[in-house]
Design a protein around this motif. Structure first.
Motif, PDB file in Angstrom:
ATOM      1  N   GLU A 110      71.460  13.833  34.013  1.00 37.07           N
ATOM      2  CA  GLU A 110      71.297  15.283  34.002  1.00 37.07           C
ATOM      3  C   GLU A 110      69.834  15.655  34.141  1.00 37.07           C
ATOM      4  O   GLU A 110      68.948  14.883  33.772  1.00 37.07           O
ATOM      5  CB  GLU A 110      71.833  15.862  32.689  1.00 37.07           C
ATOM      6  N   ALA A 111      69.590  16.842  34.659  1.00 35.18           N
ATOM      7  CA  ALA A 111      68.236  17.388  34.731  1.00 35.18           C
ATOM      8  C   ALA A 111      67.989  18.217  33.479  1.00 35.18           C
ATOM      9  O   ALA A 111      68.630  19.247  33.281  1.00 35.18           O
ATOM     10  CB  ALA A 111      68.074  18.251  35.973  1.00 35.18           C
ATOM     11  N   HIS A 112      67.099  17.738  32.634  1.00 37.00           N
ATOM     12  CA  HIS A 112      66.747  18.524  31.461  1.00 37.00           C
ATOM     13  C   HIS A 112      65.709  19.580  31.824  1.00 37.00           C
ATOM     14  O   HIS A 112      65.543  20.557  31.108  1.00 37.00           O
ATOM     15  CB  HIS A 112      66.224  17.608  30.352  1.00 37.00           C
ATOM     16  N   ARG A 113      65.039  19.337  32.937  1.00 37.24           N
ATOM     17  CA  ARG A 113      64.076  20.281  33.490  1.00 37.24           C
ATOM     18  C   ARG A 113      64.060  20.082  34.986  1.00 37.24           C
ATOM     19  O   ARG A 113      64.055  18.970  35.463  1.00 37.24           O
ATOM     20  CB  ARG A 113      62.685  19.906  32.980  1.00 37.24           C
ATOM     21  N   MET A 114      64.041  21.165  35.727  1.00 35.24           N
ATOM     22  CA  MET A 114      63.920  21.033  37.177  1.00 35.24           C
ATOM     23  C   MET A 114      63.365  22.329  37.745  1.00 35.24           C
ATOM     24  O   MET A 114      63.805  23.411  37.386  1.00 35.24           O
ATOM     25  CB  MET A 114      65.269  20.724  37.827  1.00 35.24           C
ATOM     26  N   GLY A 115      62.372  22.198  38.621  1.00 33.79           N
ATOM     27  CA  GLY A 115      61.805  23.362  39.280  1.00 33.79           C
ATOM     28  C   GLY A 115      60.305  23.431  39.128  1.00 33.79           C
ATOM     29  O   GLY A 115      59.697  22.601  38.465  1.00 33.79           O
ATOM     30  N   PRO A 116      59.693  24.440  39.719  1.00 33.06           N
ATOM     31  CA  PRO A 116      58.243  24.596  39.648  1.00 33.06           C
ATOM     32  C   PRO A 116      57.775  24.785  38.208  1.00 33.06           C
ATOM     33  O   PRO A 116      58.482  25.371  37.390  1.00 33.06           O
ATOM     34  CB  PRO A 116      57.967  25.862  40.467  1.00 33.06           C
ATOM     35  N   ALA A 117      56.581  24.268  37.907  1.00 35.30           N
ATOM     36  CA  ALA A 117      56.018  24.393  36.549  1.00 35.30           C
ATOM     37  C   ALA A 117      56.028  25.856  36.124  1.00 35.30           C
ATOM     38  O   ALA A 117      55.708  26.756  36.899  1.00 35.30           O
ATOM     39  CB  ALA A 117      54.606  23.837  36.521  1.00 35.30           C
ATOM     40  N   GLY A 118      56.406  26.097  34.893  1.00 32.12           N
ATOM     41  CA  GLY A 118      56.485  27.454  34.363  1.00 32.12           C
ATOM     42  C   GLY A 118      57.822  28.121  34.615  1.00 32.12           C
ATOM     43  O   GLY A 118      58.172  29.070  33.949  1.00 32.12           O
TER      44      GLY A 118
END
Length: 135
Positions: A110-118
């Motif tokens: 799973e992605a616990h975080r994904m995307g541009p910083a912030g």
């Protein structure tokens, strides 16, 4: 009539037998782990683009040394459940899950975080699965 020596032997022999069985069992487990660590790794790759993996399931065999290299078009923190491993691929910089497949089963990544910083967010559900099949 029993002699003290025969009584002693009768008491010691079962203990010696149990110890030899325990030693053989322990050595076998150590050898199988050592063999998995020294054998060539089963190398796989997964590409994630726009939050979707290019494969739904990665299949390996229990006991194998596994390396799953993940590339991603955006920064991410990925977690392999069941093995409790995390990697953080960045665009242009893949990351690798490396482990011995000791536990059989089906485990989500799973992605616990994904995307541009912030603007990072958790993605619901599994991006892909790792299936570890028993020998």
């Amino acid at each position: 009539m029993s002699t003290p020596r025969s009584i002693l032997l009768a008491a010691v022999m079962p203990i010696a037998g149990a110890l030899s069985v325990l030693a053989a069992t322990t050595d076998t487990r150590l050898l199988s782990v050592a063999a998995a660590q020294t054998s060539a790794a089963h190398k796989l790759s997964v590409a994630i683009k726009s939050g979707k993996a290019d494969r739904g399931t990665v299949r390996v065999v229990q006991g194998e040394q596994v390396e799953i290299t993940v590339s991603c078009d955006q920064s991410a923190e990925l977690h392999l459940h069941g093995y409790d491993l995390s990697v953080e691929p960045q665009p242009g910089t893949p990351a690798t899950f490396a482990f011995v497949a000791k536990i059989a089963g089906r485990f989500p990544v799973e992605a616990h975080r994904m995307g541009p910083a912030g603007k990072e967010k958790r993605r619901p559900g599994a991006l892909f699965y790792v299936e570890v099949h028993p020998r």
